[in-house]
Design a protein around this motif. Sequence first.
Motif, PDB file in Angstrom:
ATOM      1  N   VAL A  13       0.834  -1.207   0.000  1.00  0.00           N
ATOM      2  CA  VAL A  13       0.000   0.000   0.000  1.00  0.00           C
ATOM      3  C   VAL A  13       0.869   1.258   0.000  1.00  0.00           C
ATOM      4  O   VAL A  13       1.980   1.280   0.540  1.00  0.00           O
ATOM      5  CB  VAL A  13      -0.969   0.032   1.210  1.00  0.00           C
ATOM      6  N   PHE A  14       0.322   2.301  -0.602  1.00  0.00           N
ATOM      7  CA  PHE A  14       0.959   3.616  -0.648  1.00  0.00           C
ATOM      8  C   PHE A  14       0.917   4.241   0.744  1.00  0.00           C
ATOM      9  O   PHE A  14      -0.128   4.248   1.399  1.00  0.00           O
ATOM     10  CB  PHE A  14       0.199   4.491  -1.648  1.00  0.00           C
ATOM     11  N   THR A  15       2.067   4.754   1.207  1.00  0.00           N
ATOM     12  CA  THR A  15       2.132   5.418   2.507  1.00  0.00           C
ATOM     13  C   THR A  15       2.915   6.721   2.390  1.00  0.00           C
ATOM     14  O   THR A  15       3.420   7.071   1.323  1.00  0.00           O
ATOM     15  CB  THR A  15       2.824   4.532   3.569  1.00  0.00           C
ATOM     16  N   MET A  16       3.056   7.389   3.517  1.00  0.00           N
ATOM     17  CA  MET A  16       3.802   8.644   3.552  1.00  0.00           C
ATOM     18  C   MET A  16       5.234   8.467   3.075  1.00  0.00           C
ATOM     19  O   MET A  16       5.860   9.420   2.592  1.00  0.00           O
ATOM     20  CB  MET A  16       3.792   9.228   4.963  1.00  0.00           C
ATOM     21  N   ALA A  17       5.782   7.267   3.167  1.00  0.00           N
ATOM     22  CA  ALA A  17       7.168   7.033   2.762  1.00  0.00           C
ATOM     23  C   ALA A  17       7.379   7.264   1.281  1.00  0.00           C
ATOM     24  O   ALA A  17       8.455   7.697   0.848  1.00  0.00           O
ATOM     25  CB  ALA A  17       7.581   5.608   3.124  1.00  0.00           C
ATOM     26  N   ASP A  18       6.359   6.984   0.474  1.00  0.00           N
ATOM     27  CA  ASP A  18       6.511   7.099  -0.966  1.00  0.00           C
ATOM     28  C   ASP A  18       6.614   8.550  -1.430  1.00  0.00           C
ATOM     29  O   ASP A  18       7.177   8.806  -2.499  1.00  0.00           O
ATOM     30  CB  ASP A  18       5.326   6.416  -1.666  1.00  0.00           C
ATOM     31  N   ILE A  19       6.101   9.472  -0.664  1.00  0.00           N
ATOM     32  CA  ILE A  19       6.040  10.864  -1.109  1.00  0.00           C
ATOM     33  C   ILE A  19       7.432  11.504  -1.203  1.00  0.00           C
ATOM     34  O   ILE A  19       7.805  12.001  -2.271  1.00  0.00           O
ATOM     35  CB  ILE A  19       5.083  11.670  -0.204  1.00  0.00           C
TER      36      ILE A  19
END
Length: 206
Positions: free
Chosen positions: A156-162
């Motif tokens: 899942v997409f999380t804050m880390a990807d930003i």
Amino acid sequence: MLHIWGRLSSINVRKVVWTAQELGLTLQRTDAGGQFGLVKDADFLRLNPNGLVPLIQDETTTLWESNVIVRYLCAQHAAGTLYPEPLVARFEAEKWMDWQQTTLNPAGRGAFFQWVRTPAEQRNPAVIAQSTAATEALMGLLDHHLAQHRYLTGEVFTMADIPVACEVHRWFALPQPRPHWPHLERWYARVRARPATSGVLDIALS
């Protein structure tokens, strides 16, 4: 209303604007830093003594430091999704966010400044070469990791990807050849397709 201070040419401001858009927040942005000034004014320095962007203000909080702001906004508005709640999952995200700021960004900064913010006649090829060698090694690390994960922390997409995607956006946009990193490129295309990246990952470097 979330007030963001900072110009969109700053990678650190782009992180915060994207996060706010991802969360569907109503925001006001004031250009600051670089050619816009303001960051050395007394009023700004009272809010952020570092004199840097981004800076945010909302009803209850004034914060600076981009990745801290991303964490804060995600914790406040997306706990359990963008901001993972299980401790191990949360710190897996924190790990990649710190890695972006302490490892990936310093590696790529030299080439970025040479290509984008240095007049052509003043560019130093040795700086570009050194920065490129360091950064592509890290891109290889990312590619290997993303061969086994859909997003940085898993499925899942999380804050880390930003923050990492903002850094990859800057690197991929430099006017120089680069290796083909299939897993990294697939992840980046998936992330860039998110509607909230509009006005962040589709702008030219400056």
